[in-house]
Design an enzyme around this catalytic site. Structure first.
Site, PDB file in Angstrom:
ATOM      1  CD  GLU A   1      12.659  -6.137  -5.070  1.00 41.46           C
ATOM      2  OE1 GLU A   1      13.221  -5.564  -4.119  1.00 41.46           O
ATOM      3  OE2 GLU A   1      13.281  -6.594  -6.026  1.00 41.46           O
ATOM      4  CG  LEU A   2      10.608  -9.860   0.801  1.00 37.74           C
ATOM      5  CD1 LEU A   2      11.087 -11.155   1.430  1.00 37.74           C
ATOM      6  CD2 LEU A   2       9.115  -9.924   0.525  1.00 37.74           C
TER       7      LEU A   2
ATOM      8  CB  CYS B   1      10.941  -0.945   1.051  1.00 38.16           C
ATOM      9  SG  CYS B   1      11.161  -0.446  -0.668  1.00 38.16           S
TER      10      CYS B   1
ATOM     11  CD1 TRP C   1      -0.492  -1.660   3.090  1.00 37.77           C
ATOM     12  CD2 TRP C   1       0.571   0.285   3.359  1.00 37.77           C
ATOM     13  NE1 TRP C   1       0.239  -1.749   4.254  1.00 37.77           N
ATOM     14  CE2 TRP C   1       0.904  -0.559   4.444  1.00 37.77           C
ATOM     15  CE3 TRP C   1       1.129   1.563   3.331  1.00 37.77           C
ATOM     16  CZ2 TRP C   1       1.763  -0.189   5.469  1.00 37.77           C
ATOM     17  CZ3 TRP C   1       1.994   1.944   4.359  1.00 37.77           C
ATOM     18  CH2 TRP C   1       2.304   1.082   5.407  1.00 37.77           C
ATOM     19  CG  ASN C   2       5.130   1.169   0.421  1.00 36.89           C
ATOM     20  OD1 ASN C   2       4.689   0.431  -0.455  1.00 36.89           O
ATOM     21  ND2 ASN C   2       6.385   1.176   0.768  1.00 36.89           N
TER      22      ASN C   2
ATOM     23  CD  GLU D   1      10.021  -2.558   6.807  1.00 39.63           C
ATOM     24  OE1 GLU D   1       9.229  -3.526   6.881  1.00 39.63           O
ATOM     25  OE2 GLU D   1      10.437  -2.111   5.723  1.00 39.63           O
TER      26      GLU D   1
ATOM     27  CE  LYS E   1      -4.802  -8.834  -2.696  1.00 39.05           C
ATOM     28  NZ  LYS E   1      -4.407  -7.573  -2.030  1.00 39.05           N
ATOM     29  N   PRO E   2      -3.581  -5.416  -6.060  1.00 40.39           N
ATOM     30  CG  PRO E   2      -5.089  -3.653  -6.358  1.00 40.39           C
ATOM     31  CD  PRO E   2      -4.832  -5.091  -6.765  1.00 40.39           C
TER      32      PRO E   2
ATOM     33  N   GLY F   1       6.204  -6.575  -0.514  1.00 38.18           N
ATOM     34  CA  GLY F   1       5.475  -6.437   0.747  1.00 38.18           C
ATOM     35  C   GLY F   1       6.353  -6.854   1.901  1.00 38.18           C
ATOM     36  CB  SER F   2       5.534  -7.645   5.385  1.00 35.18           C
ATOM     37  OG  SER F   2       4.607  -8.682   5.179  1.00 35.18           O
TER      38      SER F   2
HETATM   39  P1  NDP Z   1       1.975  -7.083   3.164  1.00 35.55           P
HETATM   40  O1  NDP Z   1       3.024  -8.119   3.104  1.00 35.55           O
HETATM   41  O2  NDP Z   1       1.061  -7.075   4.301  1.00 35.55           O
HETATM   42  O3  NDP Z   1       1.037  -7.137   1.856  1.00 35.55           O
HETATM   43  C1  NDP Z   1       1.548  -7.053   0.553  1.00 35.55           C
HETATM   44  C2  NDP Z   1       0.503  -7.568  -0.420  1.00 35.55           C
HETATM   45  O4  NDP Z   1       0.335  -8.967  -0.235  1.00 35.55           O
HETATM   46  C3  NDP Z   1      -0.872  -6.957  -0.242  1.00 35.55           C
HETATM   47  O5  NDP Z   1      -1.474  -6.794  -1.507  1.00 35.55           O
HETATM   48  C4  NDP Z   1      -1.598  -8.001   0.571  1.00 35.55           C
HETATM   49  O6  NDP Z   1      -2.984  -7.930   0.437  1.00 35.55           O
HETATM   50  C5  NDP Z   1      -1.056  -9.264  -0.056  1.00 35.55           C
HETATM   51  N1  NDP Z   1      -1.147 -10.459   0.771  1.00 35.55           N
HETATM   52  C6  NDP Z   1      -1.322 -10.560   2.123  1.00 35.55           C
HETATM   53  N2  NDP Z   1      -1.305 -11.856   2.503  1.00 35.55           N
HETATM   54  C7  NDP Z   1      -1.129 -12.591   1.386  1.00 35.55           C
HETATM   55  C8  NDP Z   1      -1.012 -13.988   1.129  1.00 35.55           C
HETATM   56  N3  NDP Z   1      -1.068 -14.891   2.102  1.00 35.55           N
HETATM   57  N4  NDP Z   1      -0.808 -14.396  -0.140  1.00 35.55           N
HETATM   58  C9  NDP Z   1      -0.720 -13.498  -1.141  1.00 35.55           C
HETATM   59  N5  NDP Z   1      -0.840 -12.163  -0.969  1.00 35.55           N
HETATM   60  C10 NDP Z   1      -1.017 -11.712   0.278  1.00 35.55           C
HETATM   61  O7  NDP Z   1       2.784  -5.716   3.013  1.00 35.55           O
HETATM   62  P2  NDP Z   1       2.250  -4.257   3.173  1.00 35.55           P
HETATM   63  O8  NDP Z   1       1.177  -3.990   2.181  1.00 35.55           O
HETATM   64  O9  NDP Z   1       1.993  -4.019   4.618  1.00 35.55           O
HETATM   65  O10 NDP Z   1       3.519  -3.408   2.698  1.00 35.55           O
HETATM   66  C11 NDP Z   1       4.510  -2.948   3.559  1.00 35.55           C
HETATM   67  C12 NDP Z   1       5.745  -3.815   3.459  1.00 35.55           C
HETATM   68  O11 NDP Z   1       6.218  -3.835   2.124  1.00 35.55           O
HETATM   69  C13 NDP Z   1       6.902  -3.282   4.274  1.00 35.55           C
HETATM   70  O12 NDP Z   1       7.508  -4.337   4.984  1.00 35.55           O
HETATM   71  C14 NDP Z   1       7.882  -2.762   3.236  1.00 35.55           C
HETATM   72  O13 NDP Z   1       9.224  -2.760   3.626  1.00 35.55           O
HETATM   73  C15 NDP Z   1       7.626  -3.675   2.081  1.00 35.55           C
HETATM   74  N6  NDP Z   1       8.023  -3.050   0.839  1.00 35.55           N
HETATM   75  C16 NDP Z   1       9.134  -3.506   0.174  1.00 35.55           C
HETATM   76  C17 NDP Z   1       9.572  -2.881  -0.970  1.00 35.55           C
HETATM   77  C18 NDP Z   1      10.770  -3.381  -1.738  1.00 35.55           C
HETATM   78  O14 NDP Z   1      10.946  -2.977  -2.877  1.00 35.55           O
HETATM   79  N7  NDP Z   1      11.608  -4.230  -1.185  1.00 35.55           N
HETATM   80  C19 NDP Z   1       8.874  -1.725  -1.507  1.00 35.55           C
HETATM   81  C20 NDP Z   1       7.711  -1.344  -0.752  1.00 35.55           C
HETATM   82  C21 NDP Z   1       7.317  -2.000   0.388  1.00 35.55           C
HETATM   83  P3  NDP Z   1      -3.844  -7.030   1.455  1.00 35.55           P
HETATM   84  O15 NDP Z   1      -3.143  -5.715   1.607  1.00 35.55           O
HETATM   85  O16 NDP Z   1      -5.130  -6.881   0.744  1.00 35.55           O
HETATM   86  O17 NDP Z   1      -3.888  -7.793   2.732  1.00 35.55           O
END
Ligand code: NDP
Length: 516
Positions: free
Chosen positions: A251-252, A285, A155-156, A384, A179-180, A229-230
């Site tokens: 990318e975490l 991130c 979401w960021n 983080e 899938k956003p 994501g995370s």
């Molecule tokens: P999340 O890991 O919570 O979610 C990321 C995405 O995955 C969302 O679309 C989420 O859906 C979806 N999701 C959740 N659970 C599952 C699952 N079991 N299977 C498949 N998809 C799933 O991350 P955030 O959205 O909270 O983002 C913040 C994190 O992203 C931070 O840790 C940050 O450091 C990292 N990040 C890394 C970057 C990089 O380039 N390395 C860049 C930007 C962010 P929903 O939101 O609908 O639950």
């Protein structure tokens, strides 16, 4: 639903206005601004069938045909910049500038870059061999799009870090389902509408709105998953993808350190520390998450940073350009986490020099916060935080700074500030991180030629550069024998004389110890 052109009960950019589905909030005001459908596994499977059916036609357009659509979309982004900025601001709470400079600008650059570079990165590569057994044959490495790519985003940065990864996947000739995050789906739907208006064939790009279950269902359907994501969710995605041996690129999270050496240009270092820790409310991130400063300049640096952070204007960004430097945070649980990190540090003896409280009212705000006297017993230095905080730790020397910077499960990026750029680079190279900067931070993301990816728990694979598009393809090695005898020397039947001769040849080639 969710492809831009097949919306049901929807407004123009694909989100339903009838109150059904997942509510989307404006985090700066707490107001519900839209609802989007929550797609289940069957609906995702249907999108996948449509994407697969559409992909061969898209591939058949070739690099040139696809480039034309991508370049039209580049212009569309500029023509519709105001609309995109407003959409991003409304669903993230970030400032006008954060949306314009880190998102719309990224889209403009990326559409142009991949339109121009895709053919070069994915063109046939002729290979020369050192093997005498293969000499004379034509050897080529080529890249074939995988077919259907699933992009799952956070979401960021709904444009840069969600939609952005779809651009090279499309340029390579794939169909894509994005899938956003359920927090920020509107930007993706708007981009789908843009692609449709720019002539992208139907179903080549589709948006699967929904929650975690929708993301999990997408993993089951696609040929490759690009996840941002995370770290915890990245592991869950990889585990699920393992069931079908689906490749993933992850990318975490990060805990990016900044090191300020005693000979740093302190004014630049302080400006960079403040901007790169507070920009986007610290929800980046690769933001500066922690700072190590050599003792002789520590106090002066802390004083400068504190003064600059106190001057930051924070608030509802709806006032538009120039109204505030720091907007809202995007995700309510993230505010709780920031608060927990600051309280943990306060309890363990850190000094809060400015900020240190969540904002009042319905919006999601946490004050820009500077922490001093911190150490690695505190979560603000080891986990983080992903919020507008800057913890600063005093260190004896560069070696201690390096040891502490590398004392982390993460390894996304890091930076070193010094007037001696040669020594600065030597130290930066010793940081355990995928991207490092000297006298800068974060800005490497703008160089789309540079691979960007994490070490350790910060990810697998990378975006940007050659790997940023080749990961969306299957690599094929082609060998063509143009001139050949009826039977090669190594083929059946085996004969003693020939084997002896081959043995002598091997000793000649590899047995002299000086030929490599
Ligand atoms: P999340 O890991 O919570 O979610 C990321 C995405 O995955 C969302 O679309 C989420 O859906 C979806 N999701 C959740 N659970 C599952 C699952 N079991 N299977 C498949 N998809 C799933 O991350 P955030 O959205 O909270 O983002 C913040 C994190 O992203 C931070 O840790 C940050 O450091 C990292 N990040 C890394 C970057 C990089 O380039 N390395 C860049 C930007 C962010 P929903 O939101 O609908 O639950």
């Amino acid at each position: 639903m969710a492809s831009a052109d097949t919306t049901t009960a929807s407004s123009a950019n694909g989100h339903s206005a009838d109150g059904a589905g997942i509510p989307v909030d404006n985090p700066a005001t707490g107001e519900v601004i839209a609802h989007v459908p929550d797609l289940g596994a069957e609906a995702v499977a249907d999108l996948a069938r449509r994407g697969r059916a559409a992909q061969p036609g898209w591939l058949a357009l070739g690099f040139e045909g696809r480039s034309r659509v991508l370049l039209r979309m580049q212009k569309w982004c500029m023509d519709n910049a105001g609309r995109i900025v407003d959409t991003i601001v409304s669903e993230t709470g970030k400032t006008h500038e954060d949306a314009l400079l880190s998102e719309v600008s990224y889209a403009g650059g990326a559409f142009g870059f991949w339109a121009k570079e895709a053919a070069g990165y994915l063109g046939d590569e002729k290979v020369k061999t050192s093997s005498v057994f293969v000499k004379g044959r034509k050897l080529v490495v080529r890249y074939e799009p995988l077919g259907l790519i699933g992009v799952i985003g956070p979401w960021n940065y709904p444009l840069t870090n969600s939609f952005g990864d779809c651009i090279p996947a499309l340029a390579a000739g794939n169909a894509v389902i994005l899938k956003p995050s359920e927090q920020t789906p509107l930007t993706s739907l708007l981009m789908a509408q843009g692609l449709h208006e720019c002539g992208l064939p139907e179903d080549v790009f589709q948006v699967a709105t929904g929650r975690a279950e929708t993301g999990a269902a997408l993993v089951d359907q696609v040929d490759m998953v690009m996840f941002t994501g995370s770290t915890a969710t990245g592991k869950a995605v990889m585990e699920r993808a393992a069931r079908t041996l689906t490749p993933v690129s992850l990318e975490l999270g990060g805990k990016d350190p900044m090191i300020v050496l005693r000979d740093a240009e302190l004014e630049r270092a302080a400006n960079a520390a403040v901007y790169y820790s507070m920009q986007n409310s610290g929800q980046t991130c690769i933001s500066v998450e922690r700072c190590y400063v050599e003792e002789p300049v520590h106090d002066a640096f802390v004083a400068k940073v504190t003064e600059k952070v106190r001057a930051i204007r924070q608030g509802d960004p709806s006032g538009g350009a120039g109204s505030v430097e720091v907007g809202a945070m995007t995700f309510a649980p993230q505010v709780d986490l920031v608060e927990a990190h600051v309280e943990d540090a306060r309890r363990k003896g850190a000094r809060i020099l400015t900020g240190g409280r969540r904002g009042a009212g319905r919006g999601l705000f946490y004050e820009p916060t500077v922490l001093a006297d911190v150490d690695h017993s505190m979560t603000c230095m080891t986990e983080e935080t992903f919020g507008p905080t800057l913890p600063i730790m005093k260190v004896r020397d560069a070696e201690e700074a390096l040891r502490l910077a590398n004392d982390s499960p993460y390894g996304l990026s890091g930076s070193v500030f010094s007037k001696d750029v040669v020594r600065g680079e030597q130290i930066a190279r010793r940081l355990q991180a995928g991207s490092v900067c000297v006298n800068d931070a974060m800005i490497f993301y703008e160089a789309l030629e540079l691979p960007m990816g994490g070490w350790k728990a910060s990810g697998l694979g990378s975006r940007h550069g050659a790997d940023g598009i080749r990961k969306y393809t299957a690599r094929q090695s082609v060998l063509v024998s143009r001139r050949h005898p009826k039977r090669d020397i190594h083929m059946f039947p085996y004969r003693k004389r020939t084997s002896r001769m081959l043995g002598r040849m091997l000793r000649f080639l590899y047995g002299r110890g000086d030929r490599g």
